[in-house]
Write a protein that holds these residues in place. Structure first.
Motif, PDB file in Angstrom:
ATOM      1  N   SER A  43       3.280  -0.137  13.527  1.00  0.00           N
ATOM      2  CA  SER A  43       2.188   1.033  13.060  1.00  0.00           C
ATOM      3  C   SER A  43       2.476   2.414  11.999  1.00  0.00           C
ATOM      4  O   SER A  43       3.191   2.892  12.958  1.00  0.00           O
ATOM      5  N   LEU A  44       2.989   2.945  11.431  1.00  0.00           N
ATOM      6  CA  LEU A  44       3.700   3.930  10.371  1.00  0.00           C
ATOM      7  C   LEU A  44       3.430   4.376   9.610  1.00  0.00           C
ATOM      8  O   LEU A  44       1.850   4.328   8.954  1.00  0.00           O
ATOM      9  N   PRO A  45       3.116   6.345   9.676  1.00  0.00           N
ATOM     10  CA  PRO A  45       2.729   7.180   9.321  1.00  0.00           C
ATOM     11  C   PRO A  45       2.074   6.380   7.297  1.00  0.00           C
ATOM     12  O   PRO A  45       3.757   5.880   6.975  1.00  0.00           O
ATOM     13  N   ALA A  46       1.638   6.466   6.856  1.00  0.00           N
ATOM     14  CA  ALA A  46       1.818   5.710   4.960  1.00  0.00           C
ATOM     15  C   ALA A  46       2.131   7.303   4.279  1.00  0.00           C
ATOM     16  O   ALA A  46       2.144   8.314   4.739  1.00  0.00           O
ATOM     17  N   PRO A  47       2.848   6.108   3.674  1.00  0.00           N
ATOM     18  CA  PRO A  47       3.639   7.335   2.723  1.00  0.00           C
ATOM     19  C   PRO A  47       2.604   8.388   1.978  1.00  0.00           C
ATOM     20  O   PRO A  47       1.647   7.599   1.376  1.00  0.00           O
ATOM     21  N   GLY A  48       3.195   8.966   1.824  1.00  0.00           N
ATOM     22  CA  GLY A  48       2.480  10.894   1.193  1.00  0.00           C
ATOM     23  C   GLY A  48       1.710  10.134  -0.442  1.00  0.00           C
ATOM     24  O   GLY A  48       1.030  10.366  -0.640  1.00  0.00           O
ATOM     25  N   PRO A  49       3.615  10.565  -1.893  1.00  0.00           N
ATOM     26  CA  PRO A  49       3.296  10.178  -2.526  1.00  0.00           C
ATOM     27  C   PRO A  49       1.503   9.274  -3.157  1.00  0.00           C
ATOM     28  O   PRO A  49       2.168   7.912  -2.737  1.00  0.00           O
ATOM     29  N   GLU A  50       1.120   9.438  -3.640  1.00  0.00           N
ATOM     30  CA  GLU A  50       0.546   8.093  -4.226  1.00  0.00           C
ATOM     31  C   GLU A  50       1.252   6.643  -4.937  1.00  0.00           C
ATOM     32  O   GLU A  50       0.961   5.412  -4.734  1.00  0.00           O
ATOM     33  N   GLU A  51       2.389   7.400  -5.968  1.00  0.00           N
ATOM     34  CA  GLU A  51       2.999   6.252  -6.475  1.00  0.00           C
ATOM     35  C   GLU A  51       2.910   5.643  -5.106  1.00  0.00           C
ATOM     36  O   GLU A  51       3.579   4.353  -5.421  1.00  0.00           O
ATOM     37  N   HIS A  52       3.939   5.742  -4.576  1.00  0.00           N
ATOM     38  CA  HIS A  52       4.242   5.259  -3.006  1.00  0.00           C
ATOM     39  C   HIS A  52       3.418   4.183  -2.328  1.00  0.00           C
ATOM     40  O   HIS A  52       3.928   3.712  -2.328  1.00  0.00           O
ATOM     41  N   ARG A  53       2.588   4.642  -2.370  1.00  0.00           N
ATOM     42  CA  ARG A  53       1.611   4.008  -1.839  1.00  0.00           C
ATOM     43  C   ARG A  53       0.860   3.061  -2.984  1.00  0.00           C
ATOM     44  O   ARG A  53       0.554   1.672  -2.160  1.00  0.00           O
ATOM     45  N   THR A  54       0.789   3.209  -4.198  1.00  0.00           N
ATOM     46  CA  THR A  54       0.713   2.501  -4.992  1.00  0.00           C
ATOM     47  C   THR A  54       1.585   0.954  -4.978  1.00  0.00           C
ATOM     48  O   THR A  54       1.305  -0.152  -5.338  1.00  0.00           O
TER      49      THR A  54
END
Length: 188
Positions: A43-54
């Motif tokens: 488990s890693l922290p989810a990336p911050g930028p919305e486009e990276h999450r998408t």
């Protein structure tokens, strides 16, 4: 005189023992054919930028993620160091590689690309995103935990895994993006 020889012998023995233990404890980075189930489920922290999450298919409120959660059949991971000069030099090549993958209809839907910033703080990840302008996520491994699981490779270290965690490609050092792209095009 006798005690000095004993002291020297014991000291040399302890030194040799410590060097042997450190050498034995050091792991090698993953090689083609290895299976990295523990890396896939880490488990890693989810990336911050919305486009990276998408891009990764994560929900907006998701705080953490694992590589096995990704919908892609393959994940190309570049392990980077914030203060690694080779990583900084290679960054434009990785951006171009990402865009080539995105333009390739056979690869774009089945391959996800991420960077893993070993030892980076959230502020350092933000700095890398601004400096390198990566259009793909940089995941934070602030305490080097995943880096340790990977055998503490020098950076950059690039590897490709499938959905089960099988290593299909592994390269320590600067990559040739054209050669890597040609290898990626051979994926089933």
């Amino acid at each position: 005189m006798f005690s000095k020889r004993i002291f020297t012998s014991i000291s040399m023995g302890c030194l040799l023992f410590c060097l042997t233990v450190n050498y034995a404890a050091a792991k090698n980075p993953p090689q083609v054919g290895d299976r990295l189930e523990d890396v896939m489920s880490y488990s890693l922290p989810a990336p911050g930028p919305e486009e990276h999450r998408t891009y990764l298919g994560l929900s907006p409120d998701q705080d953490s993620m694992t590589l096995q959660e990704l919908e892609a059949a393959y994940v190309l991971v570049e392990v980077v160091g914030v203060y690694c000069p080779v990583c900084h030099t290679q960054a434009p090549d990785m951006v171009r590689l990402f865009h080539r993958i995105q333009r390739d209809t056979a690869l774009s839907g089945k391959l996800a690309m991420v960077a893993l910033a070993a030892g980076a703080t959230p502020m350092e990840v933000e700095h890398l995103l601004r400096t390198w302008r990566f259009p793909f996520p940089i995941l934070q491994d602030g305490d080097y935990s995943l880096h340790k699981i990977l055998g503490e490779p020098d950076t950059p270290f690039t590897f490709l895994i499938d959905g089960e965690g099988n290593v299909l490609y592994a390269h320590l050092g600067r990559i040739n993006p054209d050669n890597l792209f040609n290898e990626l095009q051979k994926l089933p």
